[in-house]
Design a protein around this motif. Structure first.
Motif, PDB file in Angstrom:
ATOM      1  N   VAL A   1       0.936  -1.129  -0.065  1.00 46.20           N
ATOM      2  CA  VAL A   1       0.033  -0.089  -0.034  1.00 46.20           C
ATOM      3  C   VAL A   1       0.723   1.176  -0.166  1.00 46.20           C
ATOM      4  CG1 VAL A   1      -1.980   1.239   1.319  1.00 46.20           C
ATOM      5  CG2 VAL A   1      -1.633  -1.298   1.352  1.00 46.20           C
ATOM      6  N   LYS A   2       2.148   1.290  -0.219  1.00 47.49           N
ATOM      7  CA  LYS A   2       3.459   2.164   0.045  1.00 47.49           C
ATOM      8  C   LYS A   2       2.904   3.339  -0.850  1.00 47.49           C
ATOM      9  CE  LYS A   2       8.126   2.867  -0.643  1.00 47.49           C
ATOM     10  NZ  LYS A   2       9.464   2.169  -1.008  1.00 47.49           N
ATOM     11  N   SER A   3       2.458   3.166  -1.950  1.00 50.83           N
ATOM     12  CA  SER A   3       2.347   4.355  -3.006  1.00 50.83           C
ATOM     13  C   SER A   3       1.259   5.233  -2.551  1.00 50.83           C
ATOM     14  CB  SER A   3       1.894   3.677  -4.469  1.00 50.83           C
ATOM     15  OG  SER A   3       0.688   3.126  -4.398  1.00 50.83           O
ATOM     16  N   SER A   4       0.174   5.095  -1.892  1.00 54.64           N
ATOM     17  CA  SER A   4      -0.861   5.969  -1.367  1.00 54.64           C
ATOM     18  C   SER A   4      -0.539   6.682  -0.245  1.00 54.64           C
ATOM     19  CB  SER A   4      -2.210   5.236  -1.304  1.00 54.64           C
ATOM     20  OG  SER A   4      -2.107   4.094  -0.170  1.00 54.64           O
ATOM     21  N   ILE A   5       0.583   6.220   0.685  1.00 58.43           N
ATOM     22  CA  ILE A   5       1.066   6.978   2.088  1.00 58.43           C
ATOM     23  C   ILE A   5       1.669   8.534   1.406  1.00 58.43           C
ATOM     24  CG2 ILE A   5       2.349   6.981   4.004  1.00 58.43           C
ATOM     25  CD1 ILE A   5       2.260   4.038   3.730  1.00 58.43           C
ATOM     26  N   LEU A   6       1.082   9.456   1.697  1.00 61.47           N
ATOM     27  CA  LEU A   6       1.561  10.879   1.482  1.00 61.47           C
ATOM     28  C   LEU A   6       2.509  11.246   2.407  1.00 61.47           C
ATOM     29  CD1 LEU A   6      -1.617  12.763   0.409  1.00 61.47           C
ATOM     30  CD2 LEU A   6      -0.060  11.787  -1.134  1.00 61.47           C
ATOM     31  N   ALA A   7       2.030  11.114   3.847  1.00 61.70           N
ATOM     32  CA  ALA A   7       3.089  11.713   4.876  1.00 61.70           C
ATOM     33  C   ALA A   7       2.891  10.837   6.079  1.00 61.70           C
ATOM     34  CB  ALA A   7       2.641  12.990   5.145  1.00 61.70           C
ATOM     35  N   VAL A   8       3.735  10.817   6.904  1.00 62.25           N
ATOM     36  CA  VAL A   8       3.891  10.473   8.483  1.00 62.25           C
ATOM     37  C   VAL A   8       4.293  11.355   9.301  1.00 62.25           C
ATOM     38  CG1 VAL A   8       4.722   8.540  10.085  1.00 62.25           C
ATOM     39  CG2 VAL A   8       4.103   8.015   7.603  1.00 62.25           C
ATOM     40  N   GLU A   9       3.474  11.903  10.244  1.00 63.50           N
ATOM     41  CA  GLU A   9       3.955  13.082  11.129  1.00 63.50           C
ATOM     42  C   GLU A   9       3.810  12.661  12.498  1.00 63.50           C
ATOM     43  OE1 GLU A   9       1.641  16.427  10.052  1.00 63.50           O
ATOM     44  OE2 GLU A   9       1.756  16.263   7.919  1.00 63.50           O
ATOM     45  N   THR A  10       4.654  13.260  13.378  1.00 67.84           N
ATOM     46  CA  THR A  10       4.488  13.279  14.739  1.00 67.84           C
ATOM     47  C   THR A  10       3.708  14.318  15.332  1.00 67.84           C
ATOM     48  OG1 THR A  10       6.739  12.374  14.802  1.00 67.84           O
ATOM     49  CG2 THR A  10       5.790  13.292  17.063  1.00 67.84           C
ATOM     50  N   MET A  11       2.518  13.968  16.141  1.00 74.07           N
ATOM     51  CA  MET A  11       1.645  14.817  16.645  1.00 74.07           C
ATOM     52  C   MET A  11       1.150  14.374  18.183  1.00 74.07           C
ATOM     53  SD  MET A  11       0.265  17.272  14.891  1.00 74.07           S
ATOM     54  CE  MET A  11       0.577  17.703  13.144  1.00 74.07           C
TER      55      MET A  11
END
Length: 129
Positions: A101-111
């Motif tokens: 599913v890698k292609s659809s991951i836009l961003a990973v952010e720390t919140m």
């Protein structure tokens, strides 16, 4: 319109915001998992390992089941934003990449911790641009 998903996740709860032609939908998945406790000091042993090893395996198995439930909801998204306070977001990203599913991951952010309203607002703002 694309199906866009924003996901706030930690080891206890996932809040998933789905934006599509049908509108906005919020789903919550609870892991029902206690905090992961690390033991120190004396270790009880058995034929299958230490008490700590058994607890770590149980924690890992429970976590995998939780992540499987999350993936089932977001798998068909065109775009995915993953955010949260701890290690869960990175663990989920690795699982998604492993499952292709890698292609659809836009961003990973720390919140930090957020309310459901804050999560929903962040996802709308992210996909508005």
């Amino acid at each position: 319109m694309e199906k866009q998903v924003g996901l706030w996740i930690d080891h206890r709860k996932a809040v998933i915001v789905i934006i599509s032609e049908a509108g906005e939908e919020i789903k919550e998945i609870i892991s029902n998992m206690e905090k992961h406790v690390r033991f120190t000091g004396g270790k009880a042993t058995s034929e299958i390992g230490t008490t700590e090893d058994m607890r770590d395996r149980q924690f890992g198995n429970h976590l995998n089941s939780y992540y499987d439930k999350v993936v089932a909801v977001i798998r068909d998204a065109d775009s995915i934003l993953i955010f949260g306070p701890g290690e869960a977001k990175g663990e989920l990203r690795k699982l998604l990449e492993h499952e292709g599913v890698k292609s659809s991951i836009l961003a990973v952010e720390t919140m930090d911790k957020m309310t459901d309203r804050q999560i929903s607002a962040k996802v709308r703002e992210h996909f508005r641009t």
